[in-house]
Design a protein around this motif. Structure first.
Motif, PDB file in Angstrom:
ATOM      1  N   GLU A  52      12.124 -18.902 -42.563  1.00 23.65           N
ATOM      2  CA  GLU A  52      11.617 -20.268 -42.585  1.00 23.65           C
ATOM      3  C   GLU A  52      10.719 -20.466 -43.793  1.00 23.65           C
ATOM      4  O   GLU A  52      10.207 -19.512 -44.365  1.00 23.65           O
ATOM      5  N   ALA A  53      10.554 -21.734 -44.163  1.00 24.03           N
ATOM      6  CA  ALA A  53       9.751 -22.055 -45.340  1.00 24.03           C
ATOM      7  C   ALA A  53       9.059 -23.393 -45.141  1.00 24.03           C
ATOM      8  O   ALA A  53       9.580 -24.286 -44.475  1.00 24.03           O
ATOM      9  N   ALA A  54       7.887 -23.497 -45.728  1.00 23.21           N
ATOM     10  CA  ALA A  54       7.148 -24.756 -45.749  1.00 23.21           C
ATOM     11  C   ALA A  54       6.625 -24.943 -47.163  1.00 23.21           C
ATOM     12  O   ALA A  54       6.207 -23.983 -47.812  1.00 23.21           O
ATOM     13  N   VAL A  55       6.654 -26.162 -47.642  1.00 26.94           N
ATOM     14  CA  VAL A  55       6.166 -26.472 -48.985  1.00 26.94           C
ATOM     15  C   VAL A  55       5.026 -27.474 -48.846  1.00 26.94           C
ATOM     16  O   VAL A  55       5.146 -28.473 -48.142  1.00 26.94           O
ATOM     17  N   ALA A  66      -0.360 -28.593 -56.990  1.00 30.55           N
ATOM     18  CA  ALA A  66       0.678 -27.651 -57.379  1.00 30.55           C
ATOM     19  C   ALA A  66       1.596 -27.426 -56.192  1.00 30.55           C
ATOM     20  O   ALA A  66       1.137 -27.266 -55.059  1.00 30.55           O
ATOM     21  N   VAL A  67       2.898 -27.437 -56.444  1.00 31.03           N
ATOM     22  CA  VAL A  67       3.884 -27.187 -55.397  1.00 31.03           C
ATOM     23  C   VAL A  67       3.773 -25.716 -54.999  1.00 31.03           C
ATOM     24  O   VAL A  67       3.894 -24.824 -55.838  1.00 31.03           O
ATOM     25  N   THR A  68       3.520 -25.476 -53.712  1.00 29.82           N
ATOM     26  CA  THR A  68       3.330 -24.119 -53.207  1.00 29.82           C
ATOM     27  C   THR A  68       4.235 -23.915 -52.003  1.00 29.82           C
ATOM     28  O   THR A  68       4.272 -24.744 -51.096  1.00 29.82           O
ATOM     29  N   ALA A  69       4.957 -22.798 -52.004  1.00 31.46           N
ATOM     30  CA  ALA A  69       5.861 -22.477 -50.900  1.00 31.46           C
ATOM     31  C   ALA A  69       5.256 -21.370 -50.045  1.00 31.46           C
ATOM     32  O   ALA A  69       4.770 -20.370 -50.571  1.00 31.46           O
ATOM     33  N   LEU A  70       5.287 -21.577 -48.744  1.00 28.82           N
ATOM     34  CA  LEU A  70       4.899 -20.560 -47.775  1.00 28.82           C
ATOM     35  C   LEU A  70       6.197 -20.107 -47.115  1.00 28.82           C
ATOM     36  O   LEU A  70       6.916 -20.921 -46.532  1.00 28.82           O
ATOM     37  N   VAL A  71       6.503 -18.823 -47.242  1.00 21.99           N
ATOM     38  CA  VAL A  71       7.814 -18.317 -46.842  1.00 21.99           C
ATOM     39  C   VAL A  71       7.673 -17.169 -45.850  1.00 21.99           C
ATOM     40  O   VAL A  71       6.869 -16.263 -46.055  1.00 21.99           O
TER      41      VAL A  71
END
Length: 133
Positions: A52-55, A66-71
């Protein structure tokens, strides 16, 4: 189209119809560009190792956010931050590609089990001069 305003997080097609892309409150404004997290999350989910991922947008001195992805990775798999960024850059372009990818064991959830982006953002915006909820 009553009720639809240009400020809504959506896109118009060639026939003039609006399509809702994401929630306005989740939109990341980076360097004057609007980035819809759902679009970036979909690109990240194309990677085989991703569970799963959240941005989210995090404070950035130069770009505002800043675009940051939590993966979260699938058990027993590995993935490099550079691979996620390169995949997103190839699919979406450099503006929408995450500047940072953070790997987590799990993502914050509401009591109803939905992703809690407000809680995810709070970790980064807590000490910022302005706050995005």
């Amino acid at each position: 189209m009553a009720g639809i305003t240009p400020a809504m997080s959506g896109r118009r097609d060639e026939h003039g119809f609006y399509y809702i892309v994401d929630r306005k409150k989740d939109m990341v404004v980076t360097g004057g560009f609007n980035v819809y997290p759902a679009e970036v999350e979909a690109a990240i989910m194309e990677l085989d190792s991703v569970a799963e991922a959240a941005v989210i947008g995090v404070p950035d001195e130069k770009w505002g956010e800043a675009v940051t992805a939590l993966v979260v990775l699938l058990p027993g798999t590995a993935l490099a931050e550079d691979a996620v960024r390169a995949h997103c850059k190839a699919r979406l372009g450099s503006v929408k590609a995450p500047k940072t990818v953070l790997f987590r064991e799990s993502l914050a959830r509401t009591p109803a089990g939905k992703m809690d982006k407000k809680a995810m953002r709070a970790e980064f915006w807590g000490s910022a001069a302005r706050n995005v909820n």
